[in-house]
Design an enzyme around this catalytic site. Structure first.
Site, short mmCIF file in Angstrom:
data_model
loop_
_atom_site.label_atom_id
_atom_site.label_comp_id
_atom_site.label_asym_id
_atom_site.label_seq_id
_atom_site.Cartn_x
_atom_site.Cartn_y
_atom_site.Cartn_z
N GLU A 73 0.91 -1.16 0.16
CA GLU A 73 0.00 -0.05 -0.01
C GLU A 73 0.91 1.36 0.01
O GLU A 73 1.55 1.52 0.97
CB GLU A 73 -1.04 0.02 1.25
CG GLU A 73 -2.04 1.15 0.95
CD GLU A 73 -3.14 0.94 2.35
OE1 GLU A 73 -3.48 -0.26 2.52
OE2 GLU A 73 -3.58 1.94 2.69
N LYS B 95 -7.96 -1.38 11.02
CA LYS B 95 -7.13 -2.04 9.66
C LYS B 95 -5.93 -0.98 9.54
O LYS B 95 -5.03 -1.53 9.04
CB LYS B 95 -8.10 -1.60 8.51
CG LYS B 95 -7.84 -2.13 7.16
CD LYS B 95 -7.13 -1.23 6.35
CE LYS B 95 -6.30 -1.87 5.24
NZ LYS B 95 -5.57 -1.04 4.39
N ASP C 53 4.28 -14.67 11.43
CA ASP C 53 2.67 -15.23 11.05
C ASP C 53 1.66 -14.07 10.93
O ASP C 53 1.18 -13.99 12.03
CB ASP C 53 2.49 -16.42 11.66
CG ASP C 53 1.34 -16.98 11.03
OD1 ASP C 53 0.51 -16.61 10.47
OD2 ASP C 53 1.12 -18.19 11.51
N HIS D 115 -2.92 10.30 0.36
CA HIS D 115 -2.90 8.86 -0.19
C HIS D 115 -2.70 9.00 -1.61
O HIS D 115 -2.03 8.11 -2.44
CB HIS D 115 -4.17 8.44 0.32
CG HIS D 115 -4.28 7.13 -0.19
ND1 HIS D 115 -3.70 5.69 0.63
CD2 HIS D 115 -5.30 6.39 -1.23
CE1 HIS D 115 -4.24 4.81 -0.26
NE2 HIS D 115 -4.76 5.02 -1.20
C1 MEV Z 1 -6.21 2.79 4.68
O1 MEV Z 1 -5.17 1.59 4.63
C2 MEV Z 1 -6.14 2.90 6.23
C3 MEV Z 1 -6.99 4.09 6.84
O2 MEV Z 1 -8.35 3.72 6.41
C4 MEV Z 1 -7.13 3.98 8.29
C5 MEV Z 1 -8.20 4.77 9.00
O3 MEV Z 1 -9.16 5.35 8.31
O4 MEV Z 1 -8.22 5.09 10.26
C6 MEV Z 1 -6.75 5.55 6.28
#
Ligand code: MEV
Length: 438
Positions: free
Chosen positions: A85, A280, A296, A393
């Site tokens: 990513e 995530k 792992d 991003h």
């Molecule tokens: C993207 O990989 C992760 C985010 O969505 C985490 C978040 O929203 O806190 C930017």
């Protein structure tokens, strides 16, 4: 075309590829990709990778990046990260630099206990099983000595074994619930071997036990396996600073920023839809280091998410507060990691990653990984509560779009320059390339 095959694993690698190309792929470019471009010309290295799993046909690359300037308990680390990513390593590096100037990350390993269970069926009298377990327990430990003696020499081993009655949930269902200290090993092989030995001893001793009826003697072992849920293998990472030091962004005061940040964490604490995405983002940092260090990541993922729902509702893994003008942000997670065994001595890049981290113990690695997660969450929340996530991003994603269009170096330079002052969106990039090329 028959798309099934028997004896695939017995074919040589090139025979496997030939069959796949004939059966599934359009043309020979796939052969070139599989055989030439992604194979390593170093035969020994290629063979090493071939033998990690069955039916290897090629290698699958992920970028291996480094996020430097992580100050953790007054020691500086450059953290290795394997991830695809675009913005993750950049975000980690930025967060590292930010906290470097504010005292760095403070971490602590709270506990390191691992768990494994023998799941079995016993048809009979509970109290007889309990009495039997008292005699059985020392025997379980003795029979496991050939497996545990080396681990014990180093200070680890089996911590305890309990008999657990689960008959309220499933008729006749019991467990031997065992806890372990596996030191610098993740411990899956050690734990599973001990458990399988416990299962043998359990069955044999039950057969020989004169207190049992013939039905009671016949214990049925369903399975013996470690648990990837390790709520007593916990690490904590924290950052804190004066609220006034939090930002010099002219568009938002430090206090407003701190309050908004804390609200964002509070939302993830009570709202599962948000918590999953919030966590995530934490796992972006955690998985990348876990993967780079040959651990792992599926085990870590499963355990972390179970921990995030330990009170019955899925919630945030991080927390934040403002108290006496001090902003504090922290993470507490279960991590079962190893720095010996597994891939650690086998995969050349794993060896390199561990060397980069100065050959950490498992406890040190737990702290480094937790910091990567906290840093990632800090970076994400900082963007989300100020500029929005897309600005940074998409800047990072720009290269991916340019590569999709097979942009030349010169085209890339021009377009990157252009987007220094324009908002990156997919369509804006496509338009810029089209304009440039026409
Ligand atoms: C993207 O990989 C992760 C985010 O969505 C985490 C978040 O929203 O806190 C930017």
């Amino acid at each position: 075309m028959n798309k099934t095959i028997t004896g695939f694993s017995k074919l040589s690698k090139s025979e496997k590829i030939d069959w796949l190309v004939e059966t599934y792929f359009k043309d020979a470019t796939s052969t070139k990709l599989l055989l030439k471009q992604y194979w390593n010309s170093d035969k020994k290295l290629q063979q090493l990778h071939d033998e990690f799993i069955e039916n290897t046909i090629t290698n699958y690359y992920l970028p291996f990046g480094v996020a430097p300037n992580f100050l953790i308990n007054d020691r500086v680390y450059a953290i290795p990260m394997a991830i695809e990513e675009s913005s993750v390593v950049a975000a980690a590096s930025k967060a590292a630099k930010f906290w470097f100037d504010r005292g760095g990350f403070k971490t602590q390993v709270i506990a390191t206990e691992k768990i494994g269970q023998v799941h079995f069926m016993f048809k009979g009298d509970d109290s007889k099983l309990e009495a039997f377990f008292k005699i059985l327990k020392p025997k379980l430990l003795i029979d496991a000595i050939p497996l545990t003696k080396n681990m014990e020499k180093r200070g680890g081993g089996i911590l305890d074994i309990e008999l657990r009655n689960k008959t309220q949930d499933i008729n006749n269902y019991y467990q031997l619930h065992a806890t372990f200290d596996t030191l610098d090993a993740m411990g899956a092989n050690f734990i599973n071997s001990c458990l399988e030995q416990f299962a043998k001893t359990l069955k044999q001793e039950a057969l020989d036990n004169e207190m049992f009826s013939s039905e009671e003697k016949n214990i049925e072992v369903i399975m013996s396996i470690l648990s990837n849920y390790v709520p007593n293998c916990i690490v904590r990472a924290e950052v804190s600073c004066k609220v006034e030091e939090l930002t010099d962004n002219p568009n938002i005061s430090p206090l407003e920023f701190a309050q908004k940040f804390v609200q964002a964490v509070n939302i993830a604490e009570i709202e599962p839809y948000r918590a999953v995405t919030h966590n995530k983002g934490i796992m972006n940092g955690i998985d990348a280091v876990v993967l780079a260090t040959g651990n792992d990541f599926r085990a870590v993922e499963a355990g972390v998410h179970a921990y995030a729902s330990r009170d019955g509702q899925y919630t945030s893994l991080t927390h934040a507060k403002i108290e006496n003008d001090i902003f504090t942000f922290w993470l507490e997670i279960p991590l079962a990691l190893g720095t010996v065994g597994g891939l650690t001595k086998l995969h050349p890049l794993v060896k390199l990653a561990l060397e980069l981290l100065d050959e950490p113990t498992a406890k040190e690695l737990m702290q480094i990984v937790a910091v990567a997660g906290l840093a990632q969450n800090f970076a994400a929340l900082r963007s989300l509560t100020t500029t929005g996530i897309q600005e940074g991003h998409m800047k990072m994603h720009l290269m991916n779009i340019l590569n999709q269009f097979e942009a030349s170096k010169e085209e890339k330079n021009k377009i990157v320059e252009y987007f220094k002052t324009h908002t990156v969106t997919h369509s804006a990039v496509v338009e810029a390339i089209t304009n440039l090329r026409s």
